[in-house]
Design an enzyme around this catalytic site. Structure first.
Site, PDB file in Angstrom:
ATOM      1  N   LYS A  70       0.803  -1.226   0.000  1.00  0.00           N
ATOM      2  CA  LYS A  70       0.000   0.000   0.000  1.00  0.00           C
ATOM      3  C   LYS A  70       0.839   1.281   0.000  1.00  0.00           C
ATOM      4  O   LYS A  70       0.435   2.277  -0.584  1.00  0.00           O
ATOM      5  CB  LYS A  70      -0.945   0.000   1.209  1.00  0.00           C
ATOM      6  CG  LYS A  70      -2.125  -0.949   1.049  1.00  0.00           C
ATOM      7  CD  LYS A  70      -3.079  -0.798   2.212  1.00  0.00           C
ATOM      8  CE  LYS A  70      -4.472  -1.220   1.818  1.00  0.00           C
ATOM      9  NZ  LYS A  70      -5.466  -0.904   2.856  1.00  0.00           N
ATOM     10  N   ASN A  91      -4.886   2.121  -1.966  1.00  0.00           N
ATOM     11  CA  ASN A  91      -5.494   0.781  -2.065  1.00  0.00           C
ATOM     12  C   ASN A  91      -6.072   0.537  -3.465  1.00  0.00           C
ATOM     13  O   ASN A  91      -6.437  -0.584  -3.781  1.00  0.00           O
ATOM     14  CB  ASN A  91      -6.593   0.589  -1.004  1.00  0.00           C
ATOM     15  CG  ASN A  91      -7.834   1.405  -1.298  1.00  0.00           C
ATOM     16  OD1 ASN A  91      -7.786   2.393  -2.015  1.00  0.00           O
ATOM     17  ND2 ASN A  91      -8.945   0.990  -0.738  1.00  0.00           N
ATOM     18  N   ASP A 107     -10.169   3.754   1.384  1.00  0.00           N
ATOM     19  CA  ASP A 107     -10.473   3.134   2.685  1.00  0.00           C
ATOM     20  C   ASP A 107     -11.239   4.086   3.603  1.00  0.00           C
ATOM     21  O   ASP A 107     -12.204   3.684   4.278  1.00  0.00           O
ATOM     22  CB  ASP A 107      -9.187   2.692   3.395  1.00  0.00           C
ATOM     23  CG  ASP A 107      -8.589   1.430   2.783  1.00  0.00           C
ATOM     24  OD1 ASP A 107      -9.343   0.628   2.199  1.00  0.00           O
ATOM     25  OD2 ASP A 107      -7.354   1.248   2.892  1.00  0.00           O
ATOM     26  N   GLY A 133      -5.666   2.482  18.066  1.00  0.00           N
ATOM     27  CA  GLY A 133      -4.758   1.956  17.049  1.00  0.00           C
ATOM     28  C   GLY A 133      -4.133   3.080  16.232  1.00  0.00           C
ATOM     29  O   GLY A 133      -4.739   4.151  16.071  1.00  0.00           O
ATOM     30  N   GLY A 136      -1.844   1.356   9.713  1.00  0.00           N
ATOM     31  CA  GLY A 136      -2.279   1.817   8.395  1.00  0.00           C
ATOM     32  C   GLY A 136      -3.774   2.094   8.364  1.00  0.00           C
ATOM     33  O   GLY A 136      -4.220   3.106   7.795  1.00  0.00           O
ATOM     34  N   ALA A 137      -4.568   1.225   8.978  1.00  0.00           N
ATOM     35  CA  ALA A 137      -6.014   1.420   8.966  1.00  0.00           C
ATOM     36  C   ALA A 137      -6.381   2.690   9.725  1.00  0.00           C
ATOM     37  O   ALA A 137      -7.273   3.444   9.319  1.00  0.00           O
ATOM     38  CB  ALA A 137      -6.707   0.207   9.579  1.00  0.00           C
ATOM     39  N   GLY A 245     -17.382  -4.095  10.715  1.00  0.00           N
ATOM     40  CA  GLY A 245     -16.341  -3.691   9.765  1.00  0.00           C
ATOM     41  C   GLY A 245     -16.536  -4.173   8.344  1.00  0.00           C
ATOM     42  O   GLY A 245     -15.812  -3.734   7.440  1.00  0.00           O
TER      43      GLY A 245
HETATM   44  P1  ATR Z   1      -3.111  -2.103  10.002  1.00  0.00           P
HETATM   45  O1  ATR Z   1      -2.425  -1.596   8.774  1.00  0.00           O
HETATM   46  O2  ATR Z   1      -4.143  -3.179   9.721  1.00  0.00           O
HETATM   47  O3  ATR Z   1      -3.650  -1.009  10.846  1.00  0.00           O
HETATM   48  P2  ATR Z   1      -0.746  -2.447  11.662  1.00  0.00           P
HETATM   49  O4  ATR Z   1      -0.056  -1.298  11.016  1.00  0.00           O
HETATM   50  O5  ATR Z   1       0.032  -3.679  11.924  1.00  0.00           O
HETATM   51  O6  ATR Z   1      -1.985  -2.924  10.805  1.00  0.00           O
HETATM   52  O7  ATR Z   1      -1.426  -1.944  13.015  1.00  0.00           O
HETATM   53  C1  ATR Z   1      -2.039  -2.801  13.915  1.00  0.00           C
HETATM   54  C2  ATR Z   1      -2.592  -1.992  15.088  1.00  0.00           C
HETATM   55  O8  ATR Z   1      -3.099  -2.906  16.063  1.00  0.00           O
HETATM   56  C3  ATR Z   1      -1.535  -1.162  15.790  1.00  0.00           C
HETATM   57  O9  ATR Z   1      -2.140  -0.004  16.313  1.00  0.00           O
HETATM   58  C4  ATR Z   1      -1.091  -2.108  16.910  1.00  0.00           C
HETATM   59  O10 ATR Z   1      -0.503  -1.455  18.019  1.00  0.00           O
HETATM   60  P3  ATR Z   1       1.096  -1.149  18.041  1.00  0.00           P
HETATM   61  O11 ATR Z   1       1.296   0.057  17.182  1.00  0.00           O
HETATM   62  O12 ATR Z   1       1.421  -0.938  19.456  1.00  0.00           O
HETATM   63  O13 ATR Z   1       1.749  -2.390  17.459  1.00  0.00           O
HETATM   64  C5  ATR Z   1      -2.412  -2.701  17.310  1.00  0.00           C
HETATM   65  N1  ATR Z   1      -2.253  -3.975  18.009  1.00  0.00           N
HETATM   66  C6  ATR Z   1      -1.977  -5.180  17.476  1.00  0.00           C
HETATM   67  N2  ATR Z   1      -1.898  -6.127  18.453  1.00  0.00           N
HETATM   68  C7  ATR Z   1      -2.126  -5.481  19.646  1.00  0.00           C
HETATM   69  C8  ATR Z   1      -2.185  -5.888  21.013  1.00  0.00           C
HETATM   70  N3  ATR Z   1      -2.000  -7.168  21.380  1.00  0.00           N
HETATM   71  N4  ATR Z   1      -2.447  -4.952  21.954  1.00  0.00           N
HETATM   72  C9  ATR Z   1      -2.649  -3.646  21.600  1.00  0.00           C
HETATM   73  N5  ATR Z   1      -2.605  -3.197  20.321  1.00  0.00           N
HETATM   74  C10 ATR Z   1      -2.352  -4.103  19.360  1.00  0.00           C
END
Ligand code: ATR
Length: 278
Positions: A70, A91, A107, A133, A136-137, A245
């Site tokens: 992306k 995307n 998105d 969070g 990327g999303a 979602g």
């Molecule tokens: P995407 O592009 O789908 O958003 P990503 O960039 O991997 O995927 O982001 C995943 C999100 O889920 C992040 O905000 C991540 O928090 P971190 O930045 O601290 O990694 C969050 N996330 C994933 N697993 C987690 C967990 N066990 N507890 C809290 N946050 C989590």
């Protein structure tokens, strides 16, 4: 042109086997009697540029891109829409007749359209949004919420540095807060959004108390497997409006289908059923 090449589109990712996009576009192609195809294409990072540049020649009108392409799609494109530039990721890629590539990001559009369809009375301007969070999303969701007029984004992420980086990027309306204070930050929130992978099948549950949230809050989870996440179940149990979602995935595909195949398709229950394999 379509007599020579049936119109083609697809999705490039790695891995790409789990994607629901072929079912979604396939449903619309059938519904509109278009003799076209939407194909999943697994290409890893080293092969992405070479593969992408040959697709126009093969008859592709455009492609979706997903993990891990992306961000690099933006730098490979000849033109980039404002919203893709703001998010820093694309995307949806469209090939122009001369083979040049236009990068867009739908998105955030999909996110907003989904909430508006499920919950027409939602008003993002009524109060702060709490976003969980900072991946990327989250970038797409925050960008769309700001564009729609959210007065403030309270941003909670496990890794604080990532929310600080998004404040740098998106500006003063974004307020990073501690991950373990997220429940307190539901107070007064008009909109509450989970953009983390927590609550997804195989992942731990998102622990967020909604006790302090106003009765008017709309709770949105961008996770769609399962459709009813523990967060959404807790929201409904508290009498709050809850939005799953799946619709974001469906709505983000509308502008892409329209630009590639020339018809603006509908997001309806038939489509939901088709994508869920029901
Ligand atoms: P995407 O592009 O789908 O958003 P990503 O960039 O991997 O995927 O982001 C995943 C999100 O889920 C992040 O905000 C991540 O928090 P971190 O930045 O601290 O990694 C969050 N996330 C994933 N697993 C987690 C967990 N066990 N507890 C809290 N946050 C989590």
């Amino acid at each position: 042109m379509s007599e020579i090449h049936p119109p083609l589109a697809g999705i490039i990712g790695f891995p790409v086997g789990h994607t629901k996009s072929p079912m979604l576009h396939g449903h619309w192609l059938k519904r509109h009697n278009i003799n076209g195809y939407y194909i999943p294409i697994g290409l890893s990072q080293p092969d992405f540029e070479r593969g992408l540049r040959s697709m126009h020649l093969l008859g592709f009108r455009g492609v979706n891109v997903t993990v891990p392409h992306k961000v690099s799609a933006v730098s490979l494109a000849d033109t980039v829409t404002d919203r893709a530039a703001l998010i820093g990721a694309a995307n949806t890629l469209t090939f122009r007749p001369d083979g040049s590539i236009r990068a867009d990001n739908t998105d955030g559009y999909g996110f907003i359209q989904n909430v508006k369809q499920i919950c027409p009375e939602w008003d993002v301007t009524l109060g702060p949004a709490l976003v969980l969070g900072a991946g990327g999303a989250a970038r797409a969701v925050i960008s769309a919420l700001l564009t729609e007029g959210a007065p403030e984004i309270r941003l909670a992420n496990r890794t604080r540095a990532r929310s600080e980086a998004l404040k740098e990027h998106f500006g003063a309306r974004v307020h990073p807060i501690d991950w373990n204070r997220a429940s307190d930050a539901t107070e007064g929130a008009a909109t509450i959004v989970n953009t983390t992978s927590l609550g997804m099948v195989g992942q731990p549950e998102l622990k967020l108390s909604l006790n302090a949230a106003p009765d008017s809050a709309v709770v949105i989870d961008i996770v769609y497997a399962p459709l009813e996440t523990p967060l959404l179940a807790a929201a409904r149990a508290r009498g709050l409006r809850a939005v799953d979602g799946l619709g974001m995935l469906l709505h983000q595909a509308v502008p892409a289908f329209e630009v590639w195949f020339g018809i603006r398709p509908e997001v309806d229950d038939d489509l939901r059923r088709a994508v869920l394999g029901q």
